[in-house]
Design a protein around this motif. Structure first.
Motif, PDB file in Angstrom:
ATOM      1  N   GLN A   1       0.823  -1.207   0.000  1.00  0.00           N
ATOM      2  CA  GLN A   1       0.000   0.000   0.000  1.00  0.00           C
ATOM      3  C   GLN A   1       0.859   1.260   0.000  1.00  0.00           C
ATOM      4  O   GLN A   1       0.555   2.240  -0.680  1.00  0.00           O
ATOM      5  CB  GLN A   1      -0.930  -0.014   1.218  1.00  0.00           C
ATOM      6  CG  GLN A   1      -2.041  -1.040   1.127  1.00  0.00           C
ATOM      7  CD  GLN A   1      -2.818  -1.188   2.428  1.00  0.00           C
ATOM      8  OE1 GLN A   1      -2.419  -0.649   3.455  1.00  0.00           O
ATOM      9  NE2 GLN A   1      -3.907  -1.939   2.366  1.00  0.00           N
ATOM     10  N   LYS A   2       1.967   1.227   0.788  1.00  0.00           N
ATOM     11  CA  LYS A   2       2.879   2.374   0.799  1.00  0.00           C
ATOM     12  C   LYS A   2       3.497   2.571  -0.588  1.00  0.00           C
ATOM     13  O   LYS A   2       3.599   3.694  -1.083  1.00  0.00           O
ATOM     14  CB  LYS A   2       3.987   2.175   1.832  1.00  0.00           C
ATOM     15  CG  LYS A   2       3.540   2.333   3.263  1.00  0.00           C
ATOM     16  CD  LYS A   2       4.705   2.094   4.205  1.00  0.00           C
ATOM     17  CE  LYS A   2       4.272   2.034   5.642  1.00  0.00           C
ATOM     18  NZ  LYS A   2       5.375   1.697   6.535  1.00  0.00           N
TER      19      LYS A   2
ATOM     20  N   ALA B   1       0.992   4.059  -2.919  1.00  0.00           N
ATOM     21  CA  ALA B   1       0.780   5.480  -2.638  1.00  0.00           C
ATOM     22  C   ALA B   1       1.937   6.306  -3.190  1.00  0.00           C
ATOM     23  O   ALA B   1       1.736   7.386  -3.770  1.00  0.00           O
ATOM     24  CB  ALA B   1       0.610   5.691  -1.144  1.00  0.00           C
ATOM     25  N   ARG B   2       3.173   5.816  -3.014  1.00  0.00           N
ATOM     26  CA  ARG B   2       4.348   6.532  -3.553  1.00  0.00           C
ATOM     27  C   ARG B   2       4.261   6.641  -5.074  1.00  0.00           C
ATOM     28  O   ARG B   2       4.529   7.697  -5.653  1.00  0.00           O
ATOM     29  CB  ARG B   2       5.628   5.795  -3.173  1.00  0.00           C
ATOM     30  CG  ARG B   2       6.112   6.108  -1.807  1.00  0.00           C
ATOM     31  CD  ARG B   2       7.525   5.588  -1.574  1.00  0.00           C
ATOM     32  NE  ARG B   2       7.757   5.537  -0.154  1.00  0.00           N
ATOM     33  CZ  ARG B   2       7.907   4.457   0.566  1.00  0.00           C
ATOM     34  NH1 ARG B   2       7.905   3.280  -0.007  1.00  0.00           N
ATOM     35  NH2 ARG B   2       8.100   4.520   1.866  1.00  0.00           N
TER      36      ARG B   2
ATOM     37  N   GLU C   1       1.591   6.570  -6.917  1.00  0.00           N
ATOM     38  CA  GLU C   1       0.507   7.483  -7.272  1.00  0.00           C
ATOM     39  C   GLU C   1       0.971   8.936  -7.152  1.00  0.00           C
ATOM     40  O   GLU C   1       0.687   9.773  -8.025  1.00  0.00           O
ATOM     41  CB  GLU C   1      -0.692   7.223  -6.369  1.00  0.00           C
ATOM     42  CG  GLU C   1      -1.925   8.009  -6.729  1.00  0.00           C
ATOM     43  CD  GLU C   1      -3.112   7.698  -5.819  1.00  0.00           C
ATOM     44  OE1 GLU C   1      -4.066   8.487  -5.850  1.00  0.00           O
ATOM     45  OE2 GLU C   1      -3.073   6.695  -5.092  1.00  0.00           O
TER      46      GLU C   1
END
Length: 180
Positions: A153-154, A157-158, A160
């Motif tokens: 997930q991290k 997010a990075r 994105e």
């Protein structure tokens, strides 16, 4: 009702007379008076005049039923629990408390089906150790899976954010603005 009072007086007189005779020191029984001989009222341990006066008065309590009513008045001290049950009533014939649930189960459960009854002590230790090891390994695998989910997930997010920054830079260049 009057017959009842007379009957009570006769019963009272007979009990008083027998108790008085029992208390006398002379063991020889007195001669019983014949039915045609009069009773000496002065020799009795009761006052017949008082009894006759009490019987001749109207009843203090009137009952609605036809059944006889007897009332007794006892003069003594109240008995204590020690008087009723005896001095060692606290000890009792049973132990201090009932059996526990585990004691009951120990009595009614056969040894073959208790706990690790299928194994001896060494085999039971091996089964317990492998069970704990398996639980620990599964718990660690689940922790790593949770960590991998958060890492993914991290990373997502990075990516994105990087894609959004790249789109912003491209839009600024297309607009003719300088990069910051």
């Amino acid at each position: 009702m009057r017959y009842l009072r007379v009957g009570l007086v006769v019963a009272l007189l007979s009990t008083q007379a027998t108790s008085a005779l029992a208390q006398q020191e002379d063991p020889a029984p007195p001669a019983a008076p014949a039915a045609d001989q009069p009773i000496d009222a002065d020799a009795l341990p009761v006052n017949l005049r008082k009894i006759q006066r009490a019987v001749s008065r109207p009843a203090a309590i009137k009952t609605d039923s036809a059944r006889p009513v007897f009332r007794v008045q006892v003069f003594s001290r109240n008995p204590t629990i020690d008087d009723i049950l005896g001095p060692n009533w606290r000890k009792g014939p049973t132990p201090l408390g009932a059996m526990t649930h585990q004691e009951f189960l120990d009595i009614v459960t056969p040894t073959d089906v208790k706990g690790y009854a299928a194994f001896d002590n060494r085999q039971g230790l091996i089964v317990a150790a492998t069970s704990f090891a398996l639980k620990w390994a599964v718990q660690k695998a689940l922790d790593k899976l949770d960590q991998a989910k958060t890492d993914r997930q991290k990373e997502a997010a990075r990516k994105e954010v990087d894609d959004a920054l790249a789109a912003l830079r491209k839009a600024r260049r297309d607009a003719g603005l300088p990069d910051k």
